[in-house]
Design a protein around this motif. Structure first.
Motif, PDB file in Angstrom:
ATOM      1  N   TRP A 182       0.808  -1.221   0.000  1.00 25.51           N
ATOM      2  CA  TRP A 182       0.000   0.000   0.000  1.00 25.51           C
ATOM      3  C   TRP A 182       0.841   1.271   0.000  1.00 25.51           C
ATOM      4  O   TRP A 182       0.338   2.352  -0.302  1.00 25.51           O
ATOM      5  N   TRP A 183       2.113   1.172   0.338  1.00 22.30           N
ATOM      6  CA  TRP A 183       2.992   2.336   0.388  1.00 22.30           C
ATOM      7  C   TRP A 183       3.104   3.036  -0.962  1.00 22.30           C
ATOM      8  O   TRP A 183       3.467   4.231  -1.017  1.00 22.30           O
ATOM      9  N   ILE A 184       2.795   2.363  -2.058  1.00 26.94           N
ATOM     10  CA  ILE A 184       2.980   2.987  -3.375  1.00 26.94           C
ATOM     11  C   ILE A 184       2.091   4.216  -3.556  1.00 26.94           C
ATOM     12  O   ILE A 184       2.388   5.079  -4.385  1.00 26.94           O
ATOM     13  N   ILE A 185       1.012   4.315  -2.764  1.00 24.81           N
ATOM     14  CA  ILE A 185       0.135   5.481  -2.862  1.00 24.81           C
ATOM     15  C   ILE A 185       0.882   6.759  -2.473  1.00 24.81           C
ATOM     16  O   ILE A 185       0.496   7.862  -2.863  1.00 24.81           O
ATOM     17  N   ARG A 186       1.962   6.628  -1.726  1.00 22.13           N
ATOM     18  CA  ARG A 186       2.714   7.814  -1.309  1.00 22.13           C
ATOM     19  C   ARG A 186       3.589   8.375  -2.430  1.00 22.13           C
ATOM     20  O   ARG A 186       4.056   9.508  -2.324  1.00 22.13           O
ATOM     21  N   ILE A 187       3.821   7.610  -3.490  1.00 27.23           N
ATOM     22  CA  ILE A 187       4.764   8.004  -4.530  1.00 27.23           C
ATOM     23  C   ILE A 187       3.998   8.471  -5.767  1.00 27.23           C
ATOM     24  O   ILE A 187       3.377   7.653  -6.466  1.00 27.23           O
ATOM     25  N   PRO A 188       4.012   9.774  -6.077  1.00 27.16           N
ATOM     26  CA  PRO A 188       3.148  10.339  -7.117  1.00 27.16           C
ATOM     27  C   PRO A 188       3.147   9.631  -8.459  1.00 27.16           C
ATOM     28  O   PRO A 188       2.091   9.283  -8.967  1.00 27.16           O
ATOM     29  N   VAL A 189       4.281   9.398  -9.084  1.00 24.03           N
ATOM     30  CA  VAL A 189       4.295   8.779 -10.414  1.00 24.03           C
ATOM     31  C   VAL A 189       4.057   7.281 -10.316  1.00 24.03           C
ATOM     32  O   VAL A 189       3.275   6.704 -11.086  1.00 24.03           O
ATOM     33  N   LEU A 190       4.680   6.661  -9.343  1.00 19.98           N
ATOM     34  CA  LEU A 190       4.559   5.210  -9.191  1.00 19.98           C
ATOM     35  C   LEU A 190       3.119   4.780  -8.972  1.00 19.98           C
ATOM     36  O   LEU A 190       2.668   3.767  -9.521  1.00 19.98           O
ATOM     37  N   ARG A 191       2.370   5.532  -8.176  1.00 23.51           N
ATOM     38  CA  ARG A 191       0.981   5.142  -7.885  1.00 23.51           C
ATOM     39  C   ARG A 191       0.118   5.157  -9.138  1.00 23.51           C
ATOM     40  O   ARG A 191      -0.815   4.372  -9.272  1.00 23.51           O
ATOM     41  N   GLU A 192       0.399   6.044 -10.067  1.00 22.51           N
ATOM     42  CA  GLU A 192      -0.395   6.106 -11.296  1.00 22.51           C
ATOM     43  C   GLU A 192      -0.179   4.857 -12.148  1.00 22.51           C
ATOM     44  O   GLU A 192      -1.105   4.364 -12.796  1.00 22.51           O
ATOM     45  N   LEU A 193       1.037   4.343 -12.150  1.00 26.23           N
ATOM     46  CA  LEU A 193       1.385   3.214 -12.997  1.00 26.23           C
ATOM     47  C   LEU A 193       1.086   1.860 -12.368  1.00 26.23           C
ATOM     48  O   LEU A 193       0.741   0.904 -13.069  1.00 26.23           O
ATOM     49  N   LEU A 194       1.191   1.774 -11.043  1.00 22.82           N
ATOM     50  CA  LEU A 194       1.129   0.474 -10.385  1.00 22.82           C
ATOM     51  C   LEU A 194      -0.061   0.251  -9.467  1.00 22.82           C
ATOM     52  O   LEU A 194      -0.376  -0.881  -9.132  1.00 22.82           O
ATOM     53  N   ALA A 195      -0.737   1.314  -9.047  1.00 19.13           N
ATOM     54  CA  ALA A 195      -1.820   1.133  -8.068  1.00 19.13           C
ATOM     55  C   ALA A 195      -3.033   0.440  -8.674  1.00 19.13           C
ATOM     56  O   ALA A 195      -3.782  -0.235  -7.978  1.00 19.13           O
ATOM     57  N   SER A 196      -3.296   0.625  -9.959  1.00 23.23           N
ATOM     58  CA  SER A 196      -4.395  -0.023 -10.680  1.00 23.23           C
ATOM     59  C   SER A 196      -5.765   0.505 -10.291  1.00 23.23           C
ATOM     60  O   SER A 196      -6.554   0.926 -11.117  1.00 23.23           O
ATOM     61  N   ASN A 197      -6.076   0.474  -8.991  1.00 23.85           N
ATOM     62  CA  ASN A 197      -7.375   0.940  -8.508  1.00 23.85           C
ATOM     63  C   ASN A 197      -7.168   1.641  -7.168  1.00 23.85           C
ATOM     64  O   ASN A 197      -6.513   1.104  -6.286  1.00 23.85           O
TER      65      ASN A 197
END
Length: 265
Positions: free
Chosen positions: A242-257
């Motif tokens: 869930w930490w990926i939500i903290r990273i602006p570019v990464l969350r767009e590519l990997l969060a999915s939903n």
């Protein structure tokens, strides 16, 4: 105790604790396998999504209130043909789906008592009239998703819970059936799909599918005066990711939903 999300953990631990225990790698793999049937066997796809949705909403509601969904009014914005009805009824909730498209309401041949035809942009419900208002994978199909989100907060009683879960455009499922070509542009992906399959995709970019991102939702969530953001996390990821939500570019590519959880004011 204030439970507001602070951006450092992906969600308020008090609200997400129960669902966090359920958010395992095994669950993620199982959902990914079932999601591969979205077009070929929608019963499998929506069945998996329905079970996951009632677990998500039930866990978050218990985390917020300490109570079960039994007897609570749950409004599903964009409920479609009613795939979620049975699982929510089994939980004891008073489930009410609202859907603007009559053909979509009857697409699966299901009959859901109490279903309402109406737009998420102007929900046909009084202020403060439901205990839980949620929407699953609908916001990306709405031209003005934050108008819909504000409507969802409006109809939720003060202290009640609103949950908005939506697919991110730059994630692997952002183009829906046109993926992965949406990375080259929504219009290109739609035209390529039409050439390949001989008909246009169900989700047409710029008409019924839009490039909504995680940053868009978080900016709105932090500024709306009508609710308190309690948690934000990637719906289909295991808790340890869930930490990926903290990273602006990464969350767009990997969060999915992205899931946004609110306490309504």
């Amino acid at each position: 105790m204030r439970l507001a999300w602070n951006g450092s953990t992906g969600g308020s631990s008090a609200v997400t604790k129960l669902f966090g225990r359920r958010a395992t790698l095994r669950r993620s793999v199982s959902l990914l396998r079932d999601f591969g049937h979205e077009q070929s066997a929608p019963d499998i796809f929506y069945g998996a999504l329905a079970r996951d949705s009632v677990e998500l909403i039930g866990d978050l509601f218990r985390g917020l209130t300490g109570e079960e969904l039994q007897g609570r009014v749950v409004l599903d914005v964009g409920g479609g043909p009613g795939y979620f009805a049975e699982v929510f009824h089994d939980s004891g909730a008073r489930y009410v789906p609202v859907e603007p498209d009559a053909s979509e309401m009857h697409a699966a041949g299901l009959s859901v008592h109490g279903s309402v035809r109406g737009s998420g942009m102007a929900l046909p419900f009084r202020d403060d009239s439901v205990d839980v208002c949620f929407s699953s994978n609908v916001a990306e199909h709405v031209r003005e998703p934050w108008v819909m989100a504000e409507e969802m907060l409006r109809v939720t009683r003060p202290g009640g819970m609103m949950v908005l879960s939506y697919t991110l455009w730059w994630g692997p499922f952002g183009g829906h059936e046109t993926r992965p070509w949406h990375y080259l542009g929504g219009e290109y992906a739609a035209k390529r799909y039409t050439r390949t399959h001989g008909h246009e995709p169900k989700n047409r970019f710029g008409e019924s599918l839009f490039d909504i991102g995680a940053g868009d939702g978080l900016r709105w969530a932090r500024n709306t005066p009508n609710g308190e953001l309690l948690a934000a996390f990637p719906r289909y990821h295991p808790r340890w990711a869930w930490w990926i939500i903290r990273i602006p570019v990464l969350r767009e590519l990997l969060a999915s939903n992205l899931v946004l959880v609110f306490r309504a004011h």
